[in-house]
Design a protein around this motif. Structure first.
Motif, mmCIF file in Angstrom:
data_model
loop_
_atom_site.group_PDB
_atom_site.id
_atom_site.type_symbol
_atom_site.label_atom_id
_atom_site.label_comp_id
_atom_site.label_asym_id
_atom_site.label_seq_id
_atom_site.Cartn_x
_atom_site.Cartn_y
_atom_site.Cartn_z
ATOM 1 N N UNK A 1 0.821 -1.215 0.000
ATOM 2 C CA UNK A 1 0.000 0.000 0.000
ATOM 3 C C UNK A 1 0.854 1.263 0.000
ATOM 4 N N UNK A 2 2.002 1.221 0.667
ATOM 5 C CA UNK A 2 2.840 2.417 0.750
ATOM 6 C C UNK A 2 3.432 2.805 -0.591
ATOM 7 N N UNK A 3 3.591 1.846 -1.499
ATOM 8 C CA UNK A 3 4.051 2.197 -2.843
ATOM 9 C C UNK A 3 3.045 3.141 -3.509
ATOM 10 N N UNK A 4 1.763 2.851 -3.325
ATOM 11 C CA UNK A 4 0.708 3.714 -3.867
ATOM 12 C C UNK A 4 0.656 5.039 -3.129
ATOM 13 N N UNK A 5 0.747 5.005 -1.800
ATOM 14 C CA UNK A 5 0.669 6.230 -1.002
ATOM 15 C C UNK A 5 1.801 7.197 -1.356
ATOM 16 N N UNK A 6 3.014 6.665 -1.484
ATOM 17 C CA UNK A 6 4.169 7.505 -1.828
ATOM 18 C C UNK A 6 3.996 8.105 -3.219
ATOM 19 N N UNK A 7 3.515 7.298 -4.151
ATOM 20 C CA UNK A 7 3.308 7.791 -5.520
ATOM 21 C C UNK A 7 2.298 8.932 -5.540
ATOM 22 N N UNK A 8 1.191 8.765 -4.830
ATOM 23 C CA UNK A 8 0.174 9.820 -4.775
ATOM 24 C C UNK A 8 0.758 11.094 -4.175
ATOM 25 N N UNK A 9 1.496 10.960 -3.064
ATOM 26 C CA UNK A 9 2.058 12.134 -2.399
ATOM 27 C C UNK A 9 3.056 12.863 -3.288
ATOM 28 N N UNK A 10 3.944 12.131 -3.934
ATOM 29 C CA UNK A 10 4.972 12.762 -4.768
ATOM 30 C C UNK A 10 4.348 13.426 -5.996
ATOM 31 N N UNK A 11 3.315 12.817 -6.553
ATOM 32 C CA UNK A 11 2.642 13.424 -7.699
ATOM 33 C C UNK A 11 1.887 14.695 -7.322
ATOM 34 N N UNK A 12 1.508 14.812 -6.038
ATOM 35 C CA UNK A 12 0.650 15.923 -5.614
ATOM 36 C C UNK A 12 1.396 17.117 -5.042
ATOM 37 N N UNK A 13 2.493 16.876 -4.327
ATOM 38 C CA UNK A 13 3.178 17.959 -3.618
ATOM 39 C C UNK A 13 3.682 19.021 -4.590
ATOM 40 N N UNK A 14 3.346 20.253 -4.272
ATOM 41 C CA UNK A 14 3.840 21.361 -5.079
ATOM 42 C C UNK A 14 3.105 21.573 -6.383
ATOM 43 N N UNK A 15 2.024 20.854 -6.620
ATOM 44 C CA UNK A 15 1.225 21.022 -7.830
ATOM 45 C C UNK A 15 0.004 21.887 -7.523
ATOM 46 N N UNK A 16 -0.544 22.594 -8.503
ATOM 47 C CA UNK A 16 -1.717 23.431 -8.255
ATOM 48 C C UNK A 16 -2.911 22.616 -7.763
ATOM 49 N N UNK A 17 -3.484 23.041 -6.650
ATOM 50 C CA UNK A 17 -4.667 22.380 -6.102
ATOM 51 C C UNK A 17 -5.356 23.313 -5.112
ATOM 52 N N UNK A 18 -6.243 24.176 -5.610
ATOM 53 C CA UNK A 18 -6.946 25.104 -4.716
ATOM 54 C C UNK A 18 -8.039 24.431 -3.885
#
Length: 219
Positions: A81-98
């Motif tokens: 599960x952590x492989x998915x969690x890490x992927x989601x976090x890295x794809x999201x951090x610092x990207x536009x998301x209001x």
């Protein structure tokens, strides 16, 4: 025994305060005005990581009260599960998301090309929930059960609270427009780099987990 539980309770209190006060619109606005959007995101990330580490170490130092025994198969749950969690976090951090927290340059957000936000509106909270839920399985002592259940609940409750707050801040019409995102996968160089980085971060966590937390996740 009281000392061990006392630190655990104090760490949790600081965690919830550090995540509720800075994100209040008035407080966040003042901090962003002083630090800038990127500076606020960086400072908030550092604070969150530091307090999270304290909570985890406090749980490890709390009295051991076993609720269920450990078995080898349980380690495979967080490993997967952590492989998915890490992927989601890295794809999201610092990207536009209001629509959630952890975003940057939110004025650039395009509902027609929302990236991961089109699939997961609160990616960092989803990653936190996955982390908590997967780690609950192999950690059957009371302190860690409290830790992961509360973090999982915090992540799930946080999604609803942030939706309510952003709907109020942005206005119902603008919030609905931004939430009407397209779900599509558009390969980009930035996305490929982030996927590679996610793999590096995941492998780094595997290697550092034992020396840092005293628990070796690999069977």
């Amino acid at each position: 025994m009281l000392g061990g539980w006392g630190e655990f309770v104090a760490a949790f209190a600081v965690f919830f305060l550090s995540h509720s006060i800075p994100t209040r619109p008035a407080v966040k606005g003042a901090l962003v005005a002083r630090l800038g959007s990127r500076g606020f995101t960086l400072a908030y990330s550092v604070l969150s990581t530091a307090v999270l580490a304290w909570v985890i170490f406090a749980a490890a130092r709390a009295p051991v009260v076993m609720l269920w025994p450990w078995d080898l198969w349980q380690n495979h749950v967080p490993l997967t599960v952590m492989a998915l969690a890490v992927t989601i976090a890295v794809l999201a951090i610092g990207r536009p998301n209001p629509l959630s927290f952890g975003g940057a340059h939110n004025e650039r957000f395009d509902p027609e090309n929302p990236g991961l936000v089109g699939w997961v509106r609160h990616p960092l909270l989803v990653a936190l929930a996955l982390w908590a839920g997967s780690h609950l399985v192999p950690n059957g002592n009371l302190a860690h059960v409290i830790l992961f259940v509360l973090f999982g609940g915090f992540a799930l409750m946080g999604m609803k609270l942030i939706d309510r707050r952003q709907k109020r801040v942005l206005g119902a019409e603008e919030w609905a427009r931004l939430c009407n995102t397209k779900r599509k996968v558009t390969p980009t160089l930035n996305g490929v780099v982030r996927l590679v980085l996610a793999g590096v971060v995941y492998m780094g966590l595997l290697h550092l987990h034992g020396p840092v937390f005293g628990v070796y996740p690999l069977p």
